[in-house]
Design an enzyme around this catalytic site. Structure first.
Site, short mmCIF file in Angstrom:
data_model
loop_
_atom_site.label_atom_id
_atom_site.label_comp_id
_atom_site.label_asym_id
_atom_site.label_seq_id
_atom_site.Cartn_x
_atom_site.Cartn_y
_atom_site.Cartn_z
NE ARG A 57 -2.16 -1.31 3.03
CZ ARG A 57 -2.68 -2.94 3.71
NH1 ARG A 57 -2.56 -3.73 2.54
NH2 ARG A 57 -2.03 -3.39 4.39
CD GLU A 95 1.36 -4.98 12.62
OE1 GLU A 95 0.59 -4.61 12.72
OE2 GLU A 95 2.72 -5.36 12.53
#
Length: 169
Positions: A57, A95
């Site tokens: 992104r 994460e």
């Protein structure tokens, strides 16, 4: 001005316990997209010779910012997605897994780099990118993120680097 309301959120995506902030509504609106790119710009006094967009992104916003600054763009890709022999590579834990990254070393040496990515969470990816760019001889590294998860240690992981976040949640 981009705000938290400009994002859609999806709980437990891509894995349980993660709240995913979707940038699709920003991309769907020319006005919001333009504003996001403006807010990702570095301060006027910041020296930037090249903008590095982080896969995937960051690739959306980095070329617009680079063009506005009248500088080139480098791509920080997922490992195995970039051809060439003169690559810098790095691995990091994020994460919900691990991430292997690569960038062409030839575009970095001696340059002041602005790194653009969509999210700053734990800082694992950003820290790996900074270390990789510094190994490649970058004169300096600074960061711009569309969204920062304030409860996570991302900013701490980037201590010593200039960090701009458009929205902090």
């Amino acid at each position: 001005m981009i705000t938290l309301e400009d994002f859609d959120t999806y709980p437990d995506f891509p894995v349980e316990g993660i709240l995913f902030y979707d940038i699709a509504p920003i991309l769907a609106s020319p006005e919001r997209f333009r504003e996001a790119c403006i807010q990702l710009m570095p301060p006027r006094d910041a020296q930037v010779d090249i903008v590095a967009g982080v896969d995937a992104r960051g690739f959306i916003f980095a070329p617009v910012v680079a063009q506005t600054l009248d500088v080139g763009m480098a791509m920080v890709r997922k490992a195995g997605k970039m051809p060439g022999v003169d690559l810098l590579e790095s691995s990091t834990e994020i994460e919900y897994g691990s991430r292997d990254l690569a960038v062409s070393a030839g575009s970095i040496e001696g340059r002041h780099v602005l790194v653009i990515d969509d999210v700053l969470a734990t800082g694992g990816t950003a820290r790996a990118v900074a270390q990789m760019l510094e190994r490649g001889g970058a004169a300096s590294v600074r960061f711009s993120f569309l969204i920062e998860i304030g409860d996570l240690p991302g900013r701490d992981a980037l201590e010593g680097y200039a960090v701009t976040s458009v929205v902090v949640v």
